[in-house]
Design a protein around this motif. Structure first.
Motif, mmCIF file in Angstrom:
data_model
loop_
_atom_site.group_PDB
_atom_site.id
_atom_site.type_symbol
_atom_site.label_atom_id
_atom_site.label_comp_id
_atom_site.label_asym_id
_atom_site.label_seq_id
_atom_site.Cartn_x
_atom_site.Cartn_y
_atom_site.Cartn_z
ATOM 1 N N THR A 1 87.269 -52.716 61.710
ATOM 2 C CA THR A 1 87.247 -51.639 62.705
ATOM 3 C C THR A 1 88.663 -51.120 62.943
ATOM 4 O O THR A 1 88.912 -49.904 62.922
ATOM 5 C CB THR A 1 86.605 -52.131 64.023
ATOM 6 O OG1 THR A 1 85.302 -52.628 63.712
ATOM 7 C CG2 THR A 1 86.506 -51.029 65.039
ATOM 8 N N ALA B 1 88.895 -46.233 69.220
ATOM 9 C CA ALA B 1 88.417 -47.472 68.592
ATOM 10 C C ALA B 1 87.222 -48.016 69.370
ATOM 11 O O ALA B 1 86.315 -48.617 68.800
ATOM 12 C CB ALA B 1 89.535 -48.506 68.531
ATOM 13 N N ARG C 1 76.267 -57.182 72.240
ATOM 14 C CA ARG C 1 77.329 -57.314 73.232
ATOM 15 C C ARG C 1 76.929 -58.334 74.290
ATOM 16 O O ARG C 1 75.794 -58.310 74.768
ATOM 17 C CB ARG C 1 77.514 -55.924 73.861
ATOM 18 C CG ARG C 1 78.464 -55.837 75.002
ATOM 19 C CD ARG C 1 78.604 -54.399 75.462
ATOM 20 N NE ARG C 1 79.282 -53.572 74.453
ATOM 21 C CZ ARG C 1 79.853 -52.403 74.712
ATOM 22 N NH1 ARG C 1 79.812 -51.890 75.921
ATOM 23 N NH2 ARG C 1 80.452 -51.727 73.761
ATOM 24 N N GLY D 1 84.077 -50.657 61.094
ATOM 25 C CA GLY D 1 83.378 -51.926 61.319
ATOM 26 C C GLY D 1 82.003 -51.909 60.683
ATOM 27 O O GLY D 1 81.647 -52.812 59.901
ATOM 28 N N GLY E 1 91.294 -53.515 68.929
ATOM 29 C CA GLY E 1 92.607 -53.060 69.388
ATOM 30 C C GLY E 1 93.755 -53.849 68.800
ATOM 31 O O GLY E 1 94.765 -53.269 68.349
ATOM 32 N N SER F 1 97.078 -53.581 76.382
ATOM 33 C CA SER F 1 96.497 -54.187 77.583
ATOM 34 C C SER F 1 95.238 -54.963 77.245
ATOM 35 O O SER F 1 94.686 -54.830 76.149
ATOM 36 C CB SER F 1 96.147 -53.109 78.614
ATOM 37 O OG SER F 1 95.045 -52.355 78.159
ATOM 38 N N LYS G 1 71.248 -51.394 68.729
ATOM 39 C CA LYS G 1 72.254 -52.123 69.510
ATOM 40 C C LYS G 1 71.559 -53.179 70.345
ATOM 41 O O LYS G 1 70.391 -53.019 70.695
ATOM 42 C CB LYS G 1 73.002 -51.160 70.441
ATOM 43 C CG LYS G 1 74.355 -51.671 70.900
ATOM 44 C CD LYS G 1 75.436 -51.466 69.859
ATOM 45 C CE LYS G 1 76.771 -51.995 70.294
ATOM 46 N NZ LYS G 1 77.838 -51.579 69.377
#
Ligand code: NAD
Length: 427
Positions: free
Chosen positions: A201, A326, A83, A356, A234, A252, A115
């Motif tokens: 995903t 999600a 990330r 995913g 999303g 959004s 991660k």
């Protein structure tokens, strides 16, 4: 002068890792896990933090902080995304790594959990600066990653191009430049990426929503759906549901939300976002903020942005009957309890967004074999895994009379504990 970009502030009162550990103990109680195994599984096996310099376009040097954490590797190599976000902390990365262990176990994949993250807002960097940052970060974590050790993938603000740079940098250091396609997943198809990975995903999330609707007698095609976060996960979920004929009434992104009680034309919203950066301002929609969006009148809510969105403050006002996570960690434990008491079904992240990592697993298998599958093969194998995982978690939920999150965790923890126990302790 070099500027350190490492954030010192944790925006959550209860840290994300504390939440992950609390969820772990709740599920460990359900399966009667012994104290020795609890002490092994409630910590992360390995964590690496590096402060590293990156040369900017103007010739200045900035120092960034990046992490790679492996929570557990008993069932197989660590697996998990990377990330890029200004709020990334080691605590957040540890929580996400732990959730990856459970997620892989829920889907029955031969992986542990890992991660990575860098504290940076990549939107403020040029493409060249993002490449410099990615390559240097990869160099820093190279000692602990690799196709048999720990396999990165995309997460928030990282994408196939960034995976391609990771692949190239890793291959250059570890294999004299000859590509190691199984070293990273979510890469471009041309470099050994899998068909269907980009949509996996969102698609996987839709498969479990379909199963949950059948189980709880919700008419999916007549449902009004709200999606928070219009990124990879999303927007794909929204598009697939829209194509199935469902009504997406609100979506959004980080700039705000839009609402139309008659349903939004999702392909047109995607096109609008492409040209205007945000979904906000989409013609014919009413503007709502992200707080209002979550409380809109709807049947199904899909949080697909960041963690900590559903809290004890806002869940009493949630109208949805079904929530499909999600995103990773969008619901706090207090919110979970309130939702359960209100009879709202929550499909937990480690189940709802496991699509995913499942197709990442397919991509890794294809890379190892240099033998690539069609999109139909990928999607039908994905469906089988998601449908089976939903059925297994639902059965555990009924068996122990616990909500779906605790059921999913209980199954996962049991599997990882068994693998850890069977391997024993060396030396
Ligand atoms: P992304 O960067 O493609 O999209 C994130 C979206 O969330 C963007 O539209 C962004 O504008 C929006 N957003 C950010 N902050 C927001 C806020 N405060 N309110 C509303 N919207 C906000 O990321 P993604 O890959 O779609 O990941 C989203 C979530 O899904 C994350 O929690 C991630 O960990 C999880 N996830 C992603 C994958 C994957 O394969 N991409 C897999 C599993 C889980």
């Amino acid at each position: 002068m070099a500027v350190v970009e490492s954030p010192t502030r944790d925006k959550h009162q209860q840290s994300l890792f504390d939440i992950a550990v609390e969820q772990f103990h709740i599920a460990a109680d359900v399966i009667g896990l012994d104290d020795d195994m609890r002490s092994m599984l409630s910590v992360c096996k390995r964590q690496l933090t590096a402060n590293f310099p990156v040369e900017m376009d103007d010739g200045s040097i900035r120092v960034f902080t990046g992490h790679r954490v492996q929570h557990n590797t008993a069932p197989g190599p660590a697996k998990g995304g990377i990330r890029f976000h200004q709020d990334v902390t080691i605590d957040e990365v540890k929580a996400l790594a732990m959730w990856m262990t459970w997620k892989c176990a829920v889907a029955g994949l031969p992986y542990g959990g890992g991660k990575g993250g860098v504290a940076v807002n990549p939107k403020l960097l040029s493409q060249g600066e993002v490449q410099n940052l990615t390559r240097r970060y990869t160099t820093e974590i190279e000692p602990i990653i690799g196709p048999q050790r720990d396999i990165p993938a995309p997460d928030v603000n990282t994408n196939p191009q960034i995976m391609a740079w990771i692949l190239d940098t890793y291959s250059t250091i570890a294999n004299r430049g000859v590509p190691v396609p199984a070293a990273v997943t979510g890469k471009p198809i041309l470099l050994g990426g899998s068909q269907g990975r980009a949509e996996a995903t969102g698609r996987g999330c839709v498969f479990v929503i379909e199963e949950a609707c059948k189980t709880h007698n919700i008419d999916l095609l007549k449902s009004r759906i709200v999606v928070q976060g219009f990124g990879n996960a999303g927007s794909t979920a929204a598009l697939i549901l829209h194509e199935m004929g469902c009504k997406i009434v609100g979506v959004s992104d980080s700039h705000g939300g839009i609402y139309n009680a008659d349903g939004l034309d999702i392909p047109a919203v995607m096109e609008h976002k492409k040209h205007n950066v945000s979904v906000v301002g989409f013609p014919g929609s009413e503007e709502v903020n992200n707080g209002q969006l979550l409380e809109l009148d709807c049947d199904i809510l899909i949080p697909a942005a960041l963690e900590g969105q559903l809290t004890e403050e806002n869940v009493p006002n949630i109208k949805a009957k079904l929530i499909a996570e999600a995103a990773n960690g969008p619901t706090t434990p207090e919110a979970d309890r309130i939702l359960y008491d209100r009879g709202i079904v929550v499909l937990p992240d480690i189940l709802a967004n496991a699509g995913g990592v499942t197709v990442s697993y397919f991509e890794w298998v294809q890379g190892m074999q240099s033998f690539y599958w069609t999109e139909e093969e990928v999607n039908s194998r994905l469906k089988r895994i998601m449908v089976d995982a939903f059925a297994a978690v639902n059965a555990t939920s009924n068996q122990y009379h616990v909500h779906m999150r605790t059921a999913a965790l209980a199954r996962a923890i049991q599997r990882v504990a068994d693998a850890t126990r069977m391997r024993g302790i060396y030396p």
